[in-house]
Design an enzyme around this catalytic site. Structure first.
Site, PDB file in Angstrom:
ATOM      1  N   LYS A 183       1.093  -1.749   0.192  1.00 33.99           N
ATOM      2  CA  LYS A 183      -0.091   0.646   0.076  1.00 33.99           C
ATOM      3  C   LYS A 183       1.230   1.415  -0.311  1.00 33.99           C
ATOM      4  O   LYS A 183       1.526   1.492   1.148  1.00 33.99           O
ATOM      5  CB  LYS A 183      -1.241   0.111   1.543  1.00 33.99           C
ATOM      6  CG  LYS A 183      -2.020   0.642   1.103  1.00 33.99           C
ATOM      7  CD  LYS A 183      -2.196   2.368   0.740  1.00 33.99           C
ATOM      8  CE  LYS A 183      -1.832   2.886   2.335  1.00 33.99           C
ATOM      9  NZ  LYS A 183      -1.400   4.345   1.593  1.00 33.99           N
ATOM     10  N   GLU A 259      10.224   1.388  10.255  1.00 27.34           N
ATOM     11  CA  GLU A 259      10.792   2.503  10.087  1.00 27.34           C
ATOM     12  C   GLU A 259      10.362   4.334  10.007  1.00 27.34           C
ATOM     13  O   GLU A 259       9.312   4.565   9.372  1.00 27.34           O
ATOM     14  CB  GLU A 259      11.171   2.088   8.466  1.00 27.34           C
ATOM     15  CG  GLU A 259      12.458   1.131   8.838  1.00 27.34           C
ATOM     16  CD  GLU A 259      13.583   0.853   9.627  1.00 27.34           C
ATOM     17  OE1 GLU A 259      13.607   2.139   9.580  1.00 27.34           O
ATOM     18  OE2 GLU A 259      14.204   0.365   9.257  1.00 27.34           O
ATOM     19  N   GLU A 392      10.693  16.730  13.605  1.00 28.44           N
ATOM     20  CA  GLU A 392      11.289  16.474  12.416  1.00 28.44           C
ATOM     21  C   GLU A 392      10.556  17.307  12.171  1.00 28.44           C
ATOM     22  O   GLU A 392       9.250  16.730  11.757  1.00 28.44           O
ATOM     23  CB  GLU A 392      10.331  14.653  11.784  1.00 28.44           C
ATOM     24  CG  GLU A 392      11.479  14.478  10.617  1.00 28.44           C
ATOM     25  CD  GLU A 392      10.587  13.159  10.925  1.00 28.44           C
ATOM     26  OE1 GLU A 392       9.825  13.027  10.383  1.00 28.44           O
ATOM     27  OE2 GLU A 392      11.749  11.936  10.238  1.00 28.44           O
TER      28      GLU A 392
HETATM   29  P1  NAD Z   1       3.329   8.723   6.959  1.00 31.92           P
HETATM   30  O1  NAD Z   1       2.894   8.080   8.526  1.00 31.92           O
HETATM   31  O2  NAD Z   1       2.364  10.209   7.489  1.00 31.92           O
HETATM   32  O3  NAD Z   1       2.014   7.446   5.697  1.00 31.92           O
HETATM   33  C1  NAD Z   1       2.511   6.788   5.758  1.00 31.92           C
HETATM   34  C2  NAD Z   1       1.940   4.943   4.845  1.00 31.92           C
HETATM   35  O4  NAD Z   1       0.982   5.051   6.413  1.00 31.92           O
HETATM   36  C3  NAD Z   1       1.349   5.792   3.737  1.00 31.92           C
HETATM   37  O5  NAD Z   1       1.375   5.172   2.887  1.00 31.92           O
HETATM   38  C4  NAD Z   1      -0.112   6.327   4.281  1.00 31.92           C
HETATM   39  O6  NAD Z   1      -0.724   6.721   3.016  1.00 31.92           O
HETATM   40  C5  NAD Z   1       0.061   5.343   5.778  1.00 31.92           C
HETATM   41  N1  NAD Z   1      -1.436   5.789   6.416  1.00 31.92           N
HETATM   42  C6  NAD Z   1      -1.045   6.993   6.954  1.00 31.92           C
HETATM   43  N2  NAD Z   1      -2.330   7.205   7.936  1.00 31.92           N
HETATM   44  C7  NAD Z   1      -2.362   5.362   8.502  1.00 31.92           C
HETATM   45  C8  NAD Z   1      -3.012   4.363   9.603  1.00 31.92           C
HETATM   46  N3  NAD Z   1      -3.089   5.626  10.839  1.00 31.92           N
HETATM   47  N4  NAD Z   1      -2.772   3.632   9.042  1.00 31.92           N
HETATM   48  C9  NAD Z   1      -2.083   2.580   8.355  1.00 31.92           C
HETATM   49  N5  NAD Z   1      -1.615   3.193   7.648  1.00 31.92           N
HETATM   50  C10 NAD Z   1      -1.849   4.630   7.359  1.00 31.92           C
HETATM   51  O7  NAD Z   1       4.110   9.287   6.165  1.00 31.92           O
HETATM   52  P2  NAD Z   1       4.816  10.453   4.763  1.00 31.92           P
HETATM   53  O8  NAD Z   1       4.562  11.486   5.570  1.00 31.92           O
HETATM   54  O9  NAD Z   1       4.644   8.795   3.998  1.00 31.92           O
HETATM   55  O10 NAD Z   1       6.680   9.403   4.774  1.00 31.92           O
HETATM   56  C11 NAD Z   1       7.033  10.889   6.017  1.00 31.92           C
HETATM   57  C12 NAD Z   1       7.599  10.467   7.081  1.00 31.92           C
HETATM   58  O11 NAD Z   1       7.856   8.958   6.915  1.00 31.92           O
HETATM   59  C13 NAD Z   1       8.969  10.947   8.243  1.00 31.92           C
HETATM   60  O12 NAD Z   1       8.183  10.864   9.337  1.00 31.92           O
HETATM   61  C14 NAD Z   1       9.596  10.037   7.611  1.00 31.92           C
HETATM   62  O13 NAD Z   1      10.960  10.460   8.771  1.00 31.92           O
HETATM   63  C15 NAD Z   1       8.960   8.321   7.725  1.00 31.92           C
HETATM   64  N6  NAD Z   1      10.579   7.447   6.969  1.00 31.92           N
HETATM   65  C16 NAD Z   1      11.096   6.780   7.840  1.00 31.92           C
HETATM   66  C17 NAD Z   1      11.889   6.543   7.037  1.00 31.92           C
HETATM   67  C18 NAD Z   1      12.622   5.092   7.742  1.00 31.92           C
HETATM   68  O14 NAD Z   1      13.355   4.164   6.935  1.00 31.92           O
HETATM   69  N7  NAD Z   1      13.169   5.789   9.023  1.00 31.92           N
HETATM   70  C19 NAD Z   1      12.191   6.097   6.100  1.00 31.92           C
HETATM   71  C20 NAD Z   1      11.496   7.186   4.913  1.00 31.92           C
HETATM   72  C21 NAD Z   1      10.453   7.577   5.037  1.00 31.92           C
END
Ligand code: NAD
Length: 493
Positions: A183, A259, A392
Site C-alpha cells: 500500500k 521504520e 522532524e
Molecule cells: P505517513 O506516516 O503520513 O504515511 C506513511 C504511510 O502510511 C502512507 O502510505 C500512508 O497512506 C499510510 N497511513 C497513514 N495513516 C495510516 C494509518 N492510520 N494506518 C495505516 N497506514 C496509514 O508518512 P509520510 O508523510 O508518507 O512520510 C514521511 C515520514 O516517513 C517521515 O516521518 C519520515 O521520517 C518517515 N520515513 C522513515 C524512514 C525510515 O526508514 N526510518 C524512511 C522514509 C520515511
C-alpha cells in the site's frame, strides 16, 4: 508498459485492475503542480480482495516452500526494472520531485541493484541449521532450526523515497517466502503500480503473491493493519502513524516492523575541518529537499568555532543549485506538496518566534513561482529543547546548536526521542569513533563514511523504529524460526 512508463491500475490476484467502484485520484508533479495522471482509489472491497488473494497464495500454493523459484522470480523482476529504467526514471522524478541525479542513486538505480543482493542472499541462505544432538531430561534429540516465512505481509510505504522503500520491503518479504500486499503513499502511487505491472507481465510470480493497492486516504492502510488475515506489517512512515499501526496490529498480535522518523545530529568536534563539516551539512539538508528520515538536521558545532562553521555553511548553501528536478545540474527539488511546504514554513515561523535566528533562507524562493519549493534554510542559535531542534521538519531546514566539548556534544545528540542516524567529524578518526560509539542511533557516519548499502541493516533506536531494514537482519525480519527436535537413536551422532 505504456510509453508514458507508468500504469494507472492496481495489481490484485494477478490481474491489473481499476478500483471496483471505478474511483481514481490525481497524481501531481510537485515541481509544476500539474496533474500528470491518475491512480485507482482503492476502497475496502479492493483491499479485502488483495488480502484474500495474498492469504490464498500463501496457504494454498507452493510459494512458501520454493526458495529456488522465488529467487528466479526476483531476478526476473530485477531484470525488468533494469530494462525499463529509462522509462521509469522520468516518472519517479515527476511524481516525487526528486532531482534526477538522485535517481542514479537511492531513488532508483541503487535499490534495483539491491534487489539482486537480496536474490543472492536468498540463494545461499541457510534455511535449515543443525544444532546437533543433546539429551535434555535424558532424551537424546537431534535439533534443527528451520527458517519459515511469517505469512501475509502488509507493506505500507511513504512518498519520499518510494522505489527504494517499496523494494526494500517487497524484495526480502518475497525472497523469504511471504506473500505481500503493498500500500504506497497517495502522493507517489505510480512507483508502486509500475512495480505491480512489471511483476504481472515480466515475471512468473503466481497470482496473489504480490498485490498493490493504491488509495487516496489512510483508510486502506488502516484496514491492512487491522485485518486478522495479515500476519505482519512492515511500515515506513511517521512516528505518529507508526504508533497507530502498532496499536492496530494488537488484535491478532501481528509482527510489526517500523521504520519511523529521525532528527539526526552532525557533531563537529573542536579539531574538525570546518569546510568538510559545512559541505556535509549542506549536502545532507538539501538531499531531496530534506525529505529523508536519516538526514542530518541538527548541526552541533564547538562553541569557540560556532561563527566559523555557521559562516561556512551559509556560504556553501548560498550557491546551491536548486530548482527544476529534471535538470541534471539540480541538487535540490521541491517538497512533495503544498501541505508539506506549509508545515515546513510553519516550523520556521515558530522557531523564529521562539528566539531562533534565520541565518539563511526561511521562505519561498522568488525565482520559482511554480512548484512547492522552500529555500535552503539555516536556523542559528536554536535552543536544543525547542520544537525546531526536537521535531522532524522534513524540509531543507537545518538547526545549528553550540556544544562545549565532546561530552556535551554526545549529550545534545542523545537529547532526542529519535535515534536513527548521525555523523561525527574530527581530525582524529579514533576520537570521532569514540564519540560515535556513545551516540544512541541505528546508523552513524564517522568522518563522512557512507552506510547506505543493501548489506547494511538500517533502522532506529527509541521512537525511530522497531527492527531493521536491509542486510541479513532486514531479511530475517520476514522469517519465523521453527525448532524441530527429532528423537535420536542411541548410535546417532
Ligand atoms: P505517513 O506516516 O503520513 O504515511 C506513511 C504511510 O502510511 C502512507 O502510505 C500512508 O497512506 C499510510 N497511513 C497513514 N495513516 C495510516 C494509518 N492510520 N494506518 C495505516 N497506514 C496509514 O508518512 P509520510 O508523510 O508518507 O512520510 C514521511 C515520514 O516517513 C517521515 O516521518 C519520515 O521520517 C518517515 N520515513 C522513515 C524512514 C525510515 O526508514 N526510518 C524512511 C522514509 C520515511
Amino acid at each position: 508498459m505504456t510509453d508514458a512508463g507508468h500504469d494507472e491500475r492496481m495489481l490484485i490476484d494477478g490481474r491489473l485492475v481499476p478500483a471496483l467502484d471505478g474511483g481514481t485520484f490525481e497524481n501531481r508533479d510537485p515541481a509544476t503542480e500539474e496533474v500528470i495522471g491518475v491512480a485507482p482509489d482503492g476502497g475496502a472491497a479492493d483491499m479485502d480482495a488483495a488480502i484474500r488473494a495474498a492469504r490464498r497464495a500463501f496457504d494454498e500454493t507452493a510459494w512458501a516452500a520454493s526458495p529456488a523459484f522465488r529467487v528466479r522470480c526476483l531476478r526476473q523482476l530485477q531484470e525488468a526494472l533494469v530494462e525499463h529504467a529509462e522509462r521509469l526514471r522520468p516518472v519517479v522524478v515527476a511524481e516525487t520531485g526528486t532531482p534526477v541525479t538522485l535517481t542514479h542513486g537511492a531513488q532508483l538505480d541503487l535499490p534495483v541493484e539491491g534487489l539482486g543482493w537480496v536474490a543472492d542472499l536468498a540463494e545461499r541462505y541457510p534455511w535449515t541449521t543443525d544444532l546437533g544432538i543433546a539429551a535434555p531430561y535424558g532424551i537424546r534429540s537431534r535439533r534443527h532450526l528451520r527458517r519459515e516465512p511469517v505469512g501475509v505481509v502488509g507493506a505500507i510505504t511513504p512518498w519520499n523515497f518510494p522505489m527504494q522503500i517499496n523494494l526494500a520491503k517487497v524484495g526480502p518479504a518475497l525472497a523469504a517466502g511471504n506473500t505481500v500486499v503493498l500500500k504506497p503513499a497517495p502522493d507517489t502511487p505510480w512507483t508502486a503500480t509500475m512495480l505491480g505491472r512489471l511483476a504481472a507481465e515480466e515475471t512468473d510470480l503466481p497470482a496473489g503473491v504480490l498485490n498493490v493497492v493504491t488509495s487516496s486516504g489512510p483508510a486502506a492502510g488502516r484496514q491492512l493493519t487491522e485485518d486478522e488475515r495479515v500476519d505482519m506489517i512492515s511500515f515506513t512512515g511517521s512516528t505518529a502513524v507508526g504508533r497507530e499501526v502498532m496499536r492496530a496490529g494488537a488484535g491478532n498480535l501481528k509482527k510489526v516492523f517500523l521504520e519511523l522518523g529521525g532528527k539526526s545530529a552532525l557533531l563537529a568536534l573542536d579539531d574538525a575541518d570546518m569546510r568538510a563539516v559545512a559541505g556535509n551539512a549542506a549536502f545532507q539538508i538539501t538531499t531531496h529537499a530534506g525529505q529523508g528520515c536519516a538526514i542530518l538536521t541538527r548541526l552541533v558545532l564547538p562553541r569557540e568555532r560556532y561563527d566559523e562553521g555557521l559562516g561556512l555553511l551559509v556560504e556553501t548553501l548560498r550557491g546551491w543549485p536548486y530548482g527544476d528536478p529534471s535538470d541534471p545540474a539540480t541538487l535540490m527539488g521541491p517538497l512533495i506538496s503544498e501541505r508539506q511546504r506549509r508545515r515546513v514554513l510553519d516550523h520556521v515561523e515558530r522557531a523564529v518566534a521562539g528566539g531562533a535566528r534565520v541565518a539563511l533562507g526561511g521562505g519561498v524562493p522568488a525565482h520559482l513561482p511554480k512548484g512547492h519549493y522552500v529555500e535552503p534554510t539555516v536556523l542559528a542559535d536554536v535552543d536544543p529543547d525547542s520544537p525546531a531542534a526536537q521535531e522532524e521538519i522534513f524540509g531543507p531546514v537545518i538547526v545549528v546548536i553550540p556544544h562545549d566539548g565532546d561530552d556535551d556534544a554526545v549529550r545534545i545528540a542523545n537529547n532526542s526521542r529519535y535515534g536513527l542516524s548521525g555523523m561525527v567529524i574530527s581530525a582524529s578518526g579514533e576520537r570521532a569513533r569514540a564519540v560515535a560509539d556513545r551516540v544512541r542511533t541505528g546508523t552513524i557516519s564517522v568522518n563522512g563514511g557512507l552506510f547506505y548499502s543493501p548489506d547494511v541493516p538500517f533502522g532506529g533506536y527509541r521512537q525511530s523504529g522497531v527492527g531493521r531494514e536491509s542486510g541479513v537482519a532486514g531479511f530475517e525480519e520476514y522469517l519465523e524460526i521453527k525448532a524441530v527436535a527429532t528423537a535420536a537413536r542411541g548410535d546417532d551422532e
